[in-house]
Design an enzyme around this catalytic site. Sequence first.
Site, PDB file in Angstrom:
ATOM      1  N   GLU A 202       0.672  -1.328   0.553  1.00 34.45           N
ATOM      2  CA  GLU A 202       0.342  -0.546   0.174  1.00 34.45           C
ATOM      3  C   GLU A 202       0.864   1.178  -0.465  1.00 34.45           C
ATOM      4  O   GLU A 202       0.891   1.834   0.490  1.00 34.45           O
ATOM      5  CB  GLU A 202      -0.802   0.104   1.101  1.00 34.45           C
ATOM      6  CG  GLU A 202      -2.140  -0.950   1.264  1.00 34.45           C
ATOM      7  CD  GLU A 202      -3.186  -0.979   2.169  1.00 34.45           C
ATOM      8  OE1 GLU A 202      -3.322  -0.290   3.470  1.00 34.45           O
ATOM      9  OE2 GLU A 202      -4.440  -2.119   1.945  1.00 34.45           O
TER      10      GLU A 202
ATOM     11  N   GLU B 285      -5.094  -8.906   1.004  1.00 31.94           N
ATOM     12  CA  GLU B 285      -5.922  -8.466   1.801  1.00 31.94           C
ATOM     13  C   GLU B 285      -7.061  -8.317   1.954  1.00 31.94           C
ATOM     14  O   GLU B 285      -7.686  -7.306   0.419  1.00 31.94           O
ATOM     15  CB  GLU B 285      -5.490  -6.902   2.782  1.00 31.94           C
ATOM     16  CG  GLU B 285      -4.145  -7.178   2.841  1.00 31.94           C
ATOM     17  CD  GLU B 285      -3.416  -5.968   3.965  1.00 31.94           C
ATOM     18  OE1 GLU B 285      -4.457  -5.003   4.753  1.00 31.94           O
ATOM     19  OE2 GLU B 285      -2.125  -5.488   3.843  1.00 31.94           O
TER      20      GLU B 285
END
Length: 473
Positions: free
Chosen positions: A163, A370
């Site tokens: 991320e 995720e």
Amino acid sequence: MFKKDFLWGSASAAYQIEGGANLDGKGPSIWDQYSKVPGNTFKDTTGEVAIDFYHKFEEDILLMKEQGLKAYRFSISWSRILPNGSGEVNEKGLEFYDKVIDTLITNDIEPLVTIYHWDLPAALQEKYGGWESRQIVEDFVNYATILFERYKDKVQYWITLNEQNIYTGLGYLYELHPPKVSDYQRFITTNHHAFLANALTISEFRKIIPNGQIGPSFAYGPEYPKSNHPTDVIAAENAAEMLSYLWMDVYCKGKYPRYFLKMVEKYGYYIPFAPGDDQILTSGLPDFMGLNYYQSATFQNPERERASEQQHENTVNNQSTVKIHDELFTRTANNQLAVTDWGWTIDPNGLRVALRRITSRYDLPILITENGLGAYDNLEVDGSIHDEYRIEYLRQHVKAIDLAIEDGCEVLGYCTWSFQDLFSWLNGYAKRYGFIYIDRDEESEKELKRYKKDSFYWYKQVIESNGQNLDSK
Ligand code: BGP
């Protein structure tokens, strides 16, 4: 229909689970430092002990085995391996991950290794400002190469950066992560360096692990327009370019989106391009897109939003102080969707949208790295935890993946966030995601005992049936 070798997994990150912050030669990371400053985290919680995976990894991996987990995604702490970020290697740090990886493999669990999940060695932040200096590129590639050499025969799946959009956004725009500043130029610069580090790492990887697979994990919340008003549609397009395609295009095409380049010019910023950077970016393309999906995001035209400001009770994130964003779009609530205890929209269809858009735009396989529900859980006196809400959330998302596969998307695997409850960066230990309840809270580490939630058994059955049996018991 899920492929036979679909990777049913679960994920975590070093700082959120390991603890052992100062053990066996580990150097401090920026998160060790940041979480110690009062006011930076919820109730001033830190990951100093976290859930003590450092000492309890064998117990946890046996639980994974019991559940039938096919893959476990975890990250390596850079400052355990290189306490100063570069220079001397800490053999003891590598030995810890040797044990984790070997235990996973012995138990037939595929290790998915994240090279960087936000815990930059503090020494590099102090020495040259971390991601703001071009020197980070060389140091990152050097660190990654140490891992590739060590684990080339054991680890096939690698995630470069977790991320990048979130750690640069929260760190350099919203003052919520280290180094806690708000400066769009510094944001652009850190991102450019991270892009180069990502691409060069992938190029090195090809030489050392030619048959392995590698890609970044991207936090993607597909952008929806608030209404069918065409200017809201444009606002959502603007947001998609500035909040998503900026990263995914550079990863997967090796070049910045035209719209972003235009905006950079219009607002008087610059990308610190050096000769040869174009070539670096196009030569390090990933094998898959790692997708971290939690929620979709809804946008409207800022002008229309200002005109009707009083009417919006649910507008979220409108405290933004990022001028370039504020002029292009306004993030707002989606009245069609319920939200979690922490106000995140619950939108399984958004996962299908995300998978479809990535497939159409980049034509790559996707590894869902995720997805999960952060919620309050209740430990009953008999040690059970009835988390039907989590089961329902995961069930709907698994269904959405199945549909996306029917739509033509190639999905390699699905990692829930998370296997165990863990330290949530800004929400302490109250926001729980795991299949395994960890008996600790902000006030006390207690005994860090592990308890299986109802969702543990549910996911076991999902894995056993390869995604066909999603019923509750
Ligand atoms: C992602 C991060 C994870 C994890 C997760 C849940 O952005 O990659 O590390 O923390 O979000 O977020 P939170 O803990 O804020 O609920």
